[in-house]
Design a protein around this motif. Sequence first.
Motif, mmCIF file in Angstrom:
data_model
loop_
_atom_site.group_PDB
_atom_site.id
_atom_site.type_symbol
_atom_site.label_atom_id
_atom_site.label_comp_id
_atom_site.label_asym_id
_atom_site.label_seq_id
_atom_site.Cartn_x
_atom_site.Cartn_y
_atom_site.Cartn_z
ATOM 1 N N THR A 26 1.389 5.361 -0.417
ATOM 2 C CA THR A 26 0.780 6.685 -0.407
ATOM 3 C C THR A 26 1.727 7.634 -1.115
ATOM 4 O O THR A 26 2.867 7.821 -0.673
ATOM 5 C CB THR A 26 0.529 7.172 1.034
ATOM 6 N N ALA A 84 -3.812 0.501 -8.136
ATOM 7 C CA ALA A 84 -5.217 0.796 -7.867
ATOM 8 C C ALA A 84 -5.283 2.063 -7.027
ATOM 9 O O ALA A 84 -4.807 2.072 -5.889
ATOM 10 C CB ALA A 84 -5.875 -0.363 -7.131
ATOM 11 N N ARG A 142 -7.012 4.289 -4.666
ATOM 12 C CA ARG A 142 -8.116 4.113 -3.730
ATOM 13 C C ARG A 142 -8.734 5.453 -3.325
ATOM 14 O O ARG A 142 -9.920 5.529 -3.062
ATOM 15 C CB ARG A 142 -7.646 3.359 -2.501
ATOM 16 N N SER A 143 -7.917 6.494 -3.234
ATOM 17 C CA SER A 143 -8.433 7.817 -2.894
ATOM 18 C C SER A 143 -7.384 8.869 -3.248
ATOM 19 O O SER A 143 -6.203 8.553 -3.419
ATOM 20 C CB SER A 143 -8.783 7.905 -1.406
ATOM 21 N N ALA A 159 0.881 -1.164 0.000
ATOM 22 C CA ALA A 159 0.000 0.000 0.000
ATOM 23 C C ALA A 159 0.918 1.213 0.000
ATOM 24 O O ALA A 159 1.694 1.417 0.941
ATOM 25 C CB ALA A 159 -0.906 0.003 1.222
#
Length: 134
Positions: free
Chosen positions: A79, A115, A117-118, A77
Amino acid sequence: MNGLDAIREHMTAFLRSQGVAAVTAWPNATRTEPGGAVAAVTIRRCEGGPSGFQDYLGQRVNPDTGNWEELYGKQLAVTFGLDLYGERTGGAAACQTAFDTMAAAFQQGGPAGLAVRSFSQGEVKYDKELGLFR
């Protein structure tokens, strides 16, 4: 180049392909003055989670063959920091235009293999120290 550098470069290339001037936050090349807003791509956070037994990630359909494949590996994940910088003349408006272009690109699916996500937008302010809108 390590794996995170490759991910950062992948995001930078994607933004460029969508019409956003983008650089990695610490490029090896000498920077030139931009003509509008520029997105500086960084990785702010990276988390690796446990995968399945023997790094099993599941199955997917191969888009080229139409066959099911089993996937193995690790998931991350990530950021990203996509800081927009604009020159004094037109800087705030250029930052908003660049953000709108990025948002449209992310809504259409984002970079291949990632992907989204936000995403979010902060307030555009003039940074006196840098002499740029940020």
